[in-house]
Write an enzyme that holds these catalytic residues in place. Structure first.
Site, PDB file in Angstrom:
ATOM      1  N   SER B 110      54.287  95.115 -33.616  1.00 31.63           N
ATOM      2  CA  SER B 110      55.086  93.920 -33.940  1.00 31.63           C
ATOM      3  C   SER B 110      56.005  93.585 -32.783  1.00 31.63           C
ATOM      4  CB  SER B 110      55.959  94.169 -35.170  1.00 31.63           C
ATOM      5  OG  SER B 110      55.212  94.754 -36.193  1.00 31.63           O
ATOM      6  N   PRO B 111      55.437  93.103 -31.687  1.00 31.74           N
ATOM      7  CA  PRO B 111      56.262  92.919 -30.482  1.00 31.74           C
ATOM      8  C   PRO B 111      57.277  91.784 -30.582  1.00 31.74           C
ATOM      9  CG  PRO B 111      54.026  92.139 -30.103  1.00 31.74           C
ATOM     10  CD  PRO B 111      54.024  92.762 -31.459  1.00 31.74           C
ATOM     11  N   LYS B 112      57.188  90.965 -31.640  1.00 29.82           N
ATOM     12  CA  LYS B 112      58.115  89.836 -31.730  1.00 29.82           C
ATOM     13  C   LYS B 112      59.077  89.983 -32.890  1.00 29.82           C
ATOM     14  CE  LYS B 112      55.733  86.389 -29.176  1.00 29.82           C
ATOM     15  NZ  LYS B 112      55.450  84.962 -29.074  1.00 29.82           N
ATOM     16  N   ASN B 113      59.421  91.207 -33.185  1.00 28.77           N
ATOM     17  CA  ASN B 113      60.265  91.462 -34.336  1.00 28.77           C
ATOM     18  C   ASN B 113      61.672  91.841 -33.858  1.00 28.77           C
ATOM     19  OD1 ASN B 113      61.495  93.693 -35.944  1.00 28.77           O
ATOM     20  ND2 ASN B 113      59.975  93.004 -37.407  1.00 28.77           N
ATOM     21  N   ASP B 144      52.343  89.834 -23.515  1.00 32.15           N
ATOM     22  CA  ASP B 144      52.855  88.469 -23.618  1.00 32.15           C
ATOM     23  C   ASP B 144      53.984  88.304 -22.613  1.00 32.15           C
ATOM     24  OD1 ASP B 144      54.063  86.093 -24.166  1.00 32.15           O
ATOM     25  OD2 ASP B 144      54.619  86.575 -26.234  1.00 32.15           O
TER      26      ASP B 144
END
Lengths: 333, 332
Positions: B110-113, B144
């Protein structure tokens, strides 16, 4: 040149008119759907979910379809008696984001008396740091989003004097970048969502004079892509929520007419789902209340008269802001 | 984000685990009249039922720590679970090295948490150990290159622990890979502004670097914005730097009509007018001409903006004429 641009293409069979009844039905039944997988995933942000849905309903003049008394009871039970802050759901931890959502909802219902206002003020004030910034919760994450939450929340309660406004403004200004935009912290990249938070903070604190208005507004206009949609940073895909963040910022800067309104309107309308109702981030994706609010609010700023006027600073109906006698600053051009 | 449905064949619900039979799960409380009825998957219901119970009992134990892992797996954005996990880690005095590895695995999923990055930061603060952070953020940025959370974390560790020495090389690699990566340009500014400083030499070096990149891709908003940014630190301003102005004029002569080039020349004209240093290159007439070209041909979507500038320049051209006729005093 243009072939390298990241963008979407609007299809011919896209929705071209505003499907108000569909959106109202969609929001009225959202969360009642017991088999909704999304629903179990959203407990942790339920308070904001209620704010998005209720505001969207208010803008459509359909808020009677929301269970008012139950919502107020729910909010009451989410307030933490110790810190005074409000959480996303019962037994969750209090947080600035949900404290603001709760106050916004109660302001729309004209029921701010339902909660312990002193508690909220105490919580918000306790989050301010020496440098003027705000924590989101006791764990100390600093972000310009929380500065905006703090001033929005306290202004709705007419309690701005309980924080150091000058320092709050100074911190936000320390996040201004070389391109005139703002990020989450000093040095962080400019981002349209965070620009909205920072411009909103300055609007409430009546310090819009501190902005480089033309430069910032140009950066914001540069977010518009050939499809008409807006992105949040250079070289990113368009997303409906930026229609709100960019347009509301431009409204506060009094330069909303700098974007191409017609193509933006087409893009927003194309984000509707004609079957399920609601708006999504991009044409063809799954709809949700968050994008539904920002789609409707964006159309309102563009002058659509079948939707009530929205206040660009607060993202609430203008009539609520008038009733509270709030006058967030809009720049003179 | 992991699925709520029960795919794992080895999964044993908490209610069937003997070591948990002293705990009664608490179902979600929606208040007296539920605003919304929430239907979770069985697994979600099971895990969160026990989590609520543990939270209420304020149980800080090994098994509770493990339970938060299952709760995170079902919803890594639940900030209350993460807060409670930290409370337990503190109380149990757990070995935080293994926590590092665990958070890394959650970041990968979950790299965008927000929550998981924040948890990482708290761990780094607790241990005062940032030795893994540049690598961790590098990995996330490989996936990203514009991940805002990863950039924030990277800036924080670099600033807090003074890890600037390799950063320009890192930024250069990213810009070489994608010359339009605005995040990387922003990071370049960050390093200059916080570490290298704006000596004349550095400013000139940056100008040359940026012009090379613009030569390569002319229609690049990020590079042009960066050029403006570094020229803020050049006392000669936008149009006083011969390298920059001859670069722009060459592009223009070679028929480049990138809106960013034209906008830059307009800004040069604007500066010359403000400094009262107009000349044959930078003057209101040229600005007007370029605004017209942008509005009608090269950047039609922003016609209104260019027309606004056009009006402004027309006004100051008018004033200039009045000035040169010596009529200013009378008009005032």
């Amino acid at each position: 040149m243009s072939f390298t641009t990241k963008d979407v293409v609007l299809k011919e069979d896209r929705p071209k008119s505003l499907l108000l009844q569909k959106h109202s039905d969609y929001l009225a039944s959202y969360g009642l759907n017991k088999d909704d997988y999304e629903y179990c995933m959203t407990e942790y942000l339920r308070m904001s979910g209620i704010y998005w849905s209720l505001t969207a309903m208010e803008l459509m003049d359909q808020s009677s379809r929301m269970p008012k008394e139950e919502i107020i009871e729910f909010i009451k039970s989410c307030q933490d008696s110790e810190s005074g802050g409000i959480s996303a759901s019962i037994n969750h931890d209090p947080h600035m984001l949900y404290t603001l959502s709760a106050v916004q909802v109660l302001a729309m219902y004209d029921r701010l008396d339902a909660i312990d206002v002193e508690g909220v003020v105490r919580f918000v004030a306790s989050m301010q740091q020496e440098d003027g910034s705000f924590y989101g919760d006791k764990w100390g994450e600093v972000d310009t989003r929380f500065s905006f939450c703090a001033v929005m929340c306290l202004s709705l309660l007419h309690r701005m004097e309980d924080i150091n406004v000058n320092k709050a403004v100074d911190f936000v200004l320390s996040c201004m970048n070389f391109d005139g935009g703002f990020g989450s912290k000093p040095g962080s990249e400019s981002h349209a969502g965070l620009i909205y938070c920072c411009v909103g903070t300055l609007s409430i604190c009546k310090r819009m004079d501190a902005l480089h208005a033309d430069e910032l507004a140009w950066w914001l206009c540069e977010r518009q892509l050939p499809s008409g949609g807006l992105n949040g940073r250079p070289e990113k895909l368009p997303d409906l929520c930026y229609s709100w963040w960019v347009m509301s910022s431009l409204s506060m800067l009094n330069r909303i007419h700098w974007v191409d309104k017609k193509s933006l309107e087409q893009f927003i309308l194309a984000c509707q789902d004609a079957e399920t109702g609601g708006f999504s981030d991009r044409p063809g994706d799954i709809t949700d209340p968050f994008h539904t609010l920002f789609g409707l609010a964006g159309l309102s700023l563009l002058g659509n008269t079948s939707i009530k006027a929205v206040n660009p600073t607060y993202c609430m109906p203008q009539e609520t802001i008038d009733k509270l006698k709030l006058e967030p600053q809009i720049l003179h051009i | 984000m992991s699925d709520c449905s029960d795919h794992d064949p080895n999964w044993v619900p908490y209610k069937e685990r003997p070591e948990w039979n002293d705990v009664t799960p608490i179902p979600e409380n929606d208040g007296p009249n539920p605003v919304v009825v929430i239907a979770h998957s069985e697994k979600f219901e099971d895990v969160y039922g026990y989590f609520r119970s543990v939270l209420q009992r304020n149980e800080k134990s090994k098994r509770a720590l493990h339970l938060t892992k299952d709760a995170v797996e079902l919803n890594p954005a639940n900030y209350t679970v993460w807060q409670y996990r930290r409370d337990i880690l503190k109380t149990l005095n757990t070995n935080l090295q293994s926590e590092f590895a665990y958070v890394e695995s959650v970041i990968k999923q979950s790299p965008k948490n927000y929550q998981v990055w924040h948890h990482r930061r708290v761990l780094v603060e607790w241990l005062q150990d940032a030795s893994l952070e540049l690598e961790l953020t590098k990995d996330a940025l490989e996936q990203d290159p514009k991940n805002y959370h990863a950039w924030q974390h990277r800036q924080w560790v670099i600033k807090t622990f003074g890890l600037y020495s390799q950063e320009m090389e890192f930024v250069d690699i990213l810009i070489t890979e994608d010359v339009r990566n605005n995040s990387a340009w922003n990071q370049r500014y960050f390093v200059l502004n916080n570490h290298l400083g704006w000596s004349d030499l550095n400013v000139q070096k940056e100008i040359c670097y940026t012009l090379e990149k613009i030569k390569f891709v002319k229609n690049n908003e990020s590079a042009w914005n960066y050029l403006r940014g570094i020229l803020l630190h050049d006392k000669r301003g936008l149009c006083g730097n011969a390298v920059v102005s001859s670069f722009c004029e060459d592009l223009y002569k070679n028929k480049c009509r990138s809106p960013y080039l034209l906008a830059f020349i307009i800004d040069m004209c604007d500066e010359a007018i403000k400094k009262d240093e107009t000349n044959c290159l930078y003057n209101p007439e040229r600005a007007i001409e370029l605004c017209e070209a942008l509005a009608s041909k090269y950047d039609k979507i922003r016609t209104k903006y260019w027309n606004y500038l056009l009006e402004r320049f027309r006004k100051c051209r008018g004033e200039q004429i009045i000035n040169s006729n010596g009529l200013m005093d009378e008009i005032e």
